[in-house]
Scaffold this motif. Sequence first.
Motif, short mmCIF file in Angstrom:
data_model
loop_
_atom_site.label_atom_id
_atom_site.label_comp_id
_atom_site.label_asym_id
_atom_site.label_seq_id
_atom_site.Cartn_x
_atom_site.Cartn_y
_atom_site.Cartn_z
N UNK A 1 14.93 -1.59 -18.61
CA UNK A 1 14.05 -1.19 -17.46
C UNK A 1 14.12 0.26 -17.08
N UNK A 2 13.20 0.98 -16.67
CA UNK A 2 13.23 2.35 -16.50
C UNK A 2 12.90 2.40 -15.08
N UNK A 3 13.47 3.36 -14.41
CA UNK A 3 13.09 3.95 -13.26
C UNK A 3 12.79 5.36 -13.27
N UNK A 4 11.72 5.86 -13.18
CA UNK A 4 11.62 7.48 -13.73
C UNK A 4 11.76 8.05 -12.22
N UNK A 5 11.80 9.51 -12.29
CA UNK A 5 12.23 10.42 -11.38
C UNK A 5 11.03 10.22 -10.07
N UNK A 6 9.83 10.15 -10.50
CA UNK A 6 8.71 10.34 -9.63
C UNK A 6 7.60 9.13 -9.94
N UNK A 7 8.02 7.83 -9.63
CA UNK A 7 7.17 7.05 -10.15
C UNK A 7 5.75 6.89 -9.14
N UNK A 8 4.69 6.74 -9.90
CA UNK A 8 3.27 6.79 -9.18
C UNK A 8 3.27 5.66 -7.99
N UNK A 9 3.02 6.05 -6.70
CA UNK A 9 2.75 4.99 -5.75
C UNK A 9 1.33 4.32 -6.08
N UNK A 10 1.29 2.91 -6.39
CA UNK A 10 0.32 2.19 -6.62
C UNK A 10 -0.20 1.85 -5.32
N UNK A 11 -1.62 2.21 -5.14
CA UNK A 11 -2.25 2.08 -4.04
C UNK A 11 -2.87 0.44 -3.98
N UNK A 12 -2.62 -0.15 -2.69
CA UNK A 12 -3.12 -1.61 -2.41
C UNK A 12 -2.19 -2.60 -2.91
N UNK A 13 -1.13 -2.22 -3.56
CA UNK A 13 -0.09 -2.97 -4.07
C UNK A 13 1.01 -3.47 -3.03
N UNK A 14 1.33 -4.76 -2.93
CA UNK A 14 2.55 -4.92 -2.03
C UNK A 14 3.84 -5.00 -2.77
N UNK A 15 4.87 -4.94 -2.10
CA UNK A 15 6.08 -4.96 -2.55
C UNK A 15 6.44 -6.36 -3.75
N UNK A 16 5.99 -7.45 -3.20
CA UNK A 16 5.84 -8.83 -3.94
C UNK A 16 4.94 -8.58 -5.35
N UNK A 17 3.83 -7.87 -5.03
CA UNK A 17 2.88 -7.61 -6.31
C UNK A 17 3.65 -6.80 -7.29
N UNK A 18 3.98 -5.91 -6.79
CA UNK A 18 4.75 -4.75 -7.63
C UNK A 18 6.12 -5.38 -8.47
N UNK A 19 6.81 -6.11 -7.78
CA UNK A 19 7.72 -6.71 -8.43
C UNK A 19 7.39 -7.97 -9.59
N UNK A 20 6.35 -8.48 -9.31
CA UNK A 20 5.77 -9.34 -10.12
C UNK A 20 5.49 -8.61 -11.47
#
Length: 272
Positions: free
Chosen positions: A80-99
């Motif tokens: 798994x990779x966490x980049x320096x400046x991940x793009x902010x996904x518009x309209x996505x909730x925390x739960x949907x991102x984690x999915x």
Amino acid sequence: MVAAEAVDVSVVYEGTSALKNVSATMFADRITCICGANGSGKSTLLKCLAGLEKPSTGEVRLLGQALDVLPRRKVAQQVAVMSQTPEIPLGLTVEELVEQGRYPHRPWLGRLTQRDLALIDSAISRVNLQSLRRRQIATLSGGERQRAWLAMALAQEPDVLFLDEPTSFLDIRHQAELLTLLRKLNSEEGLTIIAVLHDLNQVMDISDDVILMRKGEVLATGSADDVLQSHLLQQTFGCQVDVVPHPDGTGRNYCMIDWVGSGPRSRISAAT
């Protein structure tokens, strides 16, 4: 056990060398920090190790296997990779991102299983975002967003977590919270973490091993105590760096840097 390894890795961009015959070994169940001045090649090395960048020459190994022969899906299941400046996904909730962290483990167009849902809940809980799971990512603070991205990474069930300057845009409190969480994930769950960090005092507090980069090459690598020495740090960053006992009396050290070389008034206990 070796988690990731670079063997004589070089990366050349349009005739310019970003990495020059770099060899380094990162061990499982430990936190390894990659440090160096801007342009030293530390982020390029991290990307090569994570499979995001293909070396011009040399080989990268992940958990004992050559990375370039592993299927991309297999790599995504292990890393798994966490980049320096991940793009902010518009309209996505925390739960949907984690999915999305479960995608590498699911069949094409397959629904989330009960196990998937349990892992998603666990990841959200481990980063303490239960009360914000329905909030859109765009509405969160910087620290909350970083924890949401970390939860997505945890949902992947990775063997190795790569992070590129995860504290860069966080205030001091949120930096401390994130680093405390990373140390907890390593010490309590055995998660292998390989991170690029700028702040040397954070590196001293969190790392087991350190790789010092200078001008695309490895200057030193080994345990944090062996590598975080004044003479090596001065070569790495090109300024006066002193490693001194911490005033809390616990026996740990910290870095003092002379920012402009103008005497005592310029010396502060921080590093970038």
